[in-house]
Design a protein around this motif. Structure first.
Motif, PDB file in Angstrom:
ATOM      1  N   ALA A   1      30.202  18.921  -0.167  1.00 55.48           N
ATOM      2  CA  ALA A   1      31.541  18.706   0.056  1.00 55.48           C
ATOM      3  C   ALA A   1      32.126  17.624  -0.931  1.00 55.48           C
ATOM      4  O   ALA A   1      31.080  17.199  -1.638  1.00 55.48           O
ATOM      5  CB  ALA A   1      31.597  17.885   1.419  1.00 55.48           C
ATOM      6  N   ASN A   2      33.288  17.394  -1.087  1.00 53.85           N
ATOM      7  CA  ASN A   2      33.922  16.566  -1.969  1.00 53.85           C
ATOM      8  C   ASN A   2      34.951  15.853  -1.032  1.00 53.85           C
ATOM      9  O   ASN A   2      35.465  16.779  -0.215  1.00 53.85           O
ATOM     10  CB  ASN A   2      34.430  17.346  -3.256  1.00 53.85           C
ATOM     11  CG  ASN A   2      35.414  18.343  -3.065  1.00 53.85           C
ATOM     12  OD1 ASN A   2      36.468  18.064  -2.382  1.00 53.85           O
ATOM     13  ND2 ASN A   2      35.054  19.449  -3.791  1.00 53.85           N
ATOM     14  N   CYS A   3      35.391  14.580  -1.397  1.00 55.64           N
ATOM     15  CA  CYS A   3      36.137  14.095  -0.283  1.00 55.64           C
ATOM     16  C   CYS A   3      37.155  13.013  -1.189  1.00 55.64           C
ATOM     17  O   CYS A   3      36.707  12.702  -2.250  1.00 55.64           O
ATOM     18  CB  CYS A   3      35.712  13.586   0.812  1.00 55.64           C
ATOM     19  SG  CYS A   3      34.262  12.275   0.628  1.00 55.64           S
ATOM     20  N   GLU A   4      38.347  12.692  -0.580  1.00 50.55           N
ATOM     21  CA  GLU A   4      39.177  11.827  -1.167  1.00 50.55           C
ATOM     22  C   GLU A   4      39.108  10.788  -0.033  1.00 50.55           C
ATOM     23  O   GLU A   4      39.583  11.052   1.111  1.00 50.55           O
ATOM     24  CB  GLU A   4      40.439  12.298  -1.748  1.00 50.55           C
ATOM     25  CG  GLU A   4      40.392  13.166  -2.836  1.00 50.55           C
ATOM     26  CD  GLU A   4      41.605  13.769  -3.153  1.00 50.55           C
ATOM     27  OE1 GLU A   4      42.716  13.151  -2.792  1.00 50.55           O
ATOM     28  OE2 GLU A   4      41.729  14.835  -3.929  1.00 50.55           O
ATOM     29  N   TYR A   5      39.342   9.447  -0.362  1.00 48.22           N
ATOM     30  CA  TYR A   5      39.731   8.294   0.592  1.00 48.22           C
ATOM     31  C   TYR A   5      40.964   7.805   0.311  1.00 48.22           C
ATOM     32  O   TYR A   5      41.458   7.807  -0.732  1.00 48.22           O
ATOM     33  CB  TYR A   5      38.760   7.368   0.282  1.00 48.22           C
ATOM     34  CG  TYR A   5      37.208   7.564   0.566  1.00 48.22           C
ATOM     35  CD1 TYR A   5      36.603   7.375   1.812  1.00 48.22           C
ATOM     36  CD2 TYR A   5      36.287   8.310  -0.392  1.00 48.22           C
ATOM     37  CE1 TYR A   5      35.484   7.610   2.301  1.00 48.22           C
ATOM     38  CE2 TYR A   5      35.096   8.658   0.102  1.00 48.22           C
ATOM     39  CZ  TYR A   5      34.570   8.317   1.203  1.00 48.22           C
ATOM     40  OH  TYR A   5      33.296   8.700   1.556  1.00 48.22           O
ATOM     41  N   ALA A   6      41.571   6.872   1.271  1.00 49.14           N
ATOM     42  CA  ALA A   6      42.707   6.256   1.068  1.00 49.14           C
ATOM     43  C   ALA A   6      42.375   5.046   0.386  1.00 49.14           C
ATOM     44  O   ALA A   6      41.457   4.488   0.383  1.00 49.14           O
ATOM     45  CB  ALA A   6      43.300   5.721   2.458  1.00 49.14           C
ATOM     46  N   GLN A   7      43.582   4.605  -0.622  1.00 51.05           N
ATOM     47  CA  GLN A   7      43.205   3.582  -1.536  1.00 51.05           C
ATOM     48  C   GLN A   7      43.017   2.268  -0.753  1.00 51.05           C
ATOM     49  O   GLN A   7      42.333   1.124  -1.075  1.00 51.05           O
ATOM     50  CB  GLN A   7      44.213   3.453  -2.527  1.00 51.05           C
ATOM     51  CG  GLN A   7      44.048   4.889  -3.548  1.00 51.05           C
ATOM     52  CD  GLN A   7      42.534   4.867  -4.228  1.00 51.05           C
ATOM     53  OE1 GLN A   7      42.285   3.863  -4.771  1.00 51.05           O
ATOM     54  NE2 GLN A   7      41.922   6.026  -4.080  1.00 51.05           N
TER      55      GLN A   7
END
Length: 140
Positions: free
Chosen positions: A74-80
């Motif tokens: 998996a790859n993911c992005e987070y809120a800044q």
């Protein structure tokens, strides 16, 4: 269901599940922990990957699909800004084997994502989850 989470260190905790299993968690050193265990967010992603993987293996077993290797990444992005929630999760289902039944694999993955995986269903209410399937021909 009763859950218990107890502090066992600076920012380290363990959770006792109703089935009697322990899950250890810690914060990263940059957040005041020792990094001795996965963070809570890491366990959420692991739960998603585990849930969908269990679905897929069970469905493929019912379809009599055998002799394949499987893993998920998996790859993911987070809120800044806080809360630093996942904003995007991309799941990659990997299958390796000889003469893989791609139609059955695609059906199993779709059933997991669209119907059976409770973790995915819950997270989809708050985060964009995408997926793709990658195949590897394996002569062994």
């Amino acid at each position: 269901m009763d859950y218990v989470v107890k502090r066992i260190g600076k920012m380290a905790f363990y959770a006792r599940t109703p089935s009697g299993h322990d899950i250890h968690m810690d914060a990263k050193e940059t957040s005041g922990g020792d990094g001795s265990a996965p963070t809570p967010m890491e366990t959420v992603l692991a739960a998603l990957m585990g849930c969908t993987s269990m679905d897929i293996v069970a469905i493929l077993n019912k379809m009599k699909v055998e002799d394949y290797k499987y893993w998920i990444s998996a790859n993911c992005e987070y809120a800044q800004e806080h809360p630093r929630v996942f904003t995007k999760i991309g799941l990659i289902y990997h299958f390796a084997g000889k003469d893989l039944p791609k139609d059955k694999i695609e059906k199993a993955v779709s059933l997991s994502q669209d119907r059976y995986c409770s973790v995915s269903a819950m997270l989809k209410k708050a985060v964009d989850i995408t997926f793709k399937i990658e195949y590897e021909e394996d002569e062994t």
